[in-house]
Write an enzyme that holds these catalytic residues in place. Sequence first.
Site, PDB file in Angstrom:
ATOM      1  N   TYR A 146      -1.683  -2.738  16.602  1.00 27.15           N
ATOM      2  CA  TYR A 146      -1.130  -1.752  17.534  1.00 27.15           C
ATOM      3  C   TYR A 146      -1.616  -1.968  18.964  1.00 27.15           C
ATOM      4  CZ  TYR A 146       0.152   0.812  13.293  1.00 27.15           C
ATOM      5  OH  TYR A 146       0.676   1.180  12.078  1.00 27.15           O
ATOM      6  N   LYS A 195      -6.144  -7.954   3.655  1.00 28.52           N
ATOM      7  CA  LYS A 195      -5.128  -8.853   3.083  1.00 28.52           C
ATOM      8  C   LYS A 195      -5.675 -10.264   3.238  1.00 28.52           C
ATOM      9  CE  LYS A 195      -1.005  -9.509   1.316  1.00 28.52           C
ATOM     10  NZ  LYS A 195      -0.692  -9.132  -0.074  1.00 28.52           N
ATOM     11  N   ASP A 227      -2.110  -4.186  -0.807  1.00 31.36           N
ATOM     12  CA  ASP A 227      -0.984  -3.843  -1.685  1.00 31.36           C
ATOM     13  C   ASP A 227      -1.500  -3.232  -2.987  1.00 31.36           C
ATOM     14  OD1 ASP A 227      -2.094  -6.356  -1.908  1.00 31.36           O
ATOM     15  OD2 ASP A 227      -0.264  -7.397  -2.466  1.00 31.36           O
ATOM     16  N   ASP A 251      -3.310   3.404   8.831  1.00 29.74           N
ATOM     17  CA  ASP A 251      -2.241   4.315   9.225  1.00 29.74           C
ATOM     18  C   ASP A 251      -1.407   4.676   7.987  1.00 29.74           C
ATOM     19  OD1 ASP A 251      -0.395   5.726  10.669  1.00 29.74           O
ATOM     20  OD2 ASP A 251       0.481   4.002  11.702  1.00 29.74           O
ATOM     21  N   ASP A 255      -1.905   8.264   5.286  1.00 30.83           N
ATOM     22  CA  ASP A 255      -0.786   9.181   5.032  1.00 30.83           C
ATOM     23  C   ASP A 255      -0.504   9.274   3.535  1.00 30.83           C
ATOM     24  OD1 ASP A 255      -0.423   9.899   7.621  1.00 30.83           O
ATOM     25  OD2 ASP A 255       1.696   9.346   7.726  1.00 30.83           O
TER      26      ASP A 255
END
Length: 362
Positions: A146, A195, A227, A251, A255
């Site tokens: 980001y 990852k 994942d 992020d 959530d």
Amino acid sequence: MNFQIGLIPGDGIGPEIVREAKKVLDKVCEVYGHTFTYTELLLGGASIDAHGVPLTEETISEAKSKDAVLMGSIGGDAKTSPWYQLEPSKRPEAGLLGIRKALNLFANLRPAYLYKELQAACPLREDIIGDGFDMMIMRELTGGLYFGERKTVEENGVRKAIDTLTYDEHEIRRIAKRAFDIARKRRGKVTSVDKANVLDSSRLWRAVVDEVAGDYPDVTLEHMLVDNCAMQLVRDPKQFDVILTENMFGDILSDEASMVTGSIGMLSSASLNETKFGLYEPSHGSAPDIAGQDKANPIATILSAAMMLRYSLDLDEEAGAVEAAVQKVLTEGYRTGDIMSQGCTLVGTGKMGDLIAEAITR
Ligand code: NAD
């Protein structure tokens, strides 16, 4: 002990929920013999109304001088509020991004805790929920994809967009240390999510987290691919204590983790920098649809105040007393409208704050 606390009531339901959290903190002071001195600070729409901008230098310097800041929420109804006629950099949300940046808040903490009394709101099956779950997502907030270099170009008539994911070892080390420190105050386990089978940034992340783990022999570390983590959060959320991860993975996972608890009015959060300082706020917004109607659930803000006691002021016992008071009031069957269920007693924002404050004991 004496502490200086900044209070940002903000907009919408913000002033109502911060008032209730202050009520609870005042009771903590009374019961435990502390003195908190509060300074109200303007941010978001309230600051636009007073000064024409969502964040002033005064708010930044006042916030920096405090031991911690407790915030309600900022923003209004984008369709009707005049704040949203302003250019994006002058709108309420720009104030929030601005203060996070000015205070160098690089670590975002979001607990996902399932109260037994609110299990009906959890979308998971009963056998998966078991006795409930209690985890903390620690997300890196100021680096990664980001904040990396980005551009869109056209090459031979084909549009191409590039985003870059960069982390240096200092950025990884400082958040890893915070995660291990927090795990020590909890059940002593860190799951670092990356990852590393694909990304170089993740391989560096993993290596640096392993180095930091060497200084915390009392904390168990495991690595998990992102994942797999997304699956495990709904397959067996009980396995997690502290989940440590980079900005974009965090992020998404935070959530997901908060959704499995099911109730937005209960979710607290903290944003921390390298010192003890933190900005504490509920995860929800300013709920302009119910503002000023004594309908808002103040519990997310009250639990954010408990996080402030634990992580910025080192008042662990007092934090536990606030959490126990919330638990007691829920067990007694009191509910605001958003978490109401059959057989419970409906109360407003003010009454919920009163009940929790009354339930604080040593
Ligand atoms: P929201 O979280 O404010 O509201 C979503 C829904 O949840 C609404 O129906 C609301 O009534 C309900 N709700 C939220 N908090 C509640 C509580 N404590 N008790 C009972 N019900 C509650 O999200 P939104 O409507 O998308 O956003 C409203 C404003 O909040 C926007 O201006 C947005 O930018 C802002 N916002 C601010 C923050 C922040 O301050 N950190 C975070 C998210 C959104």
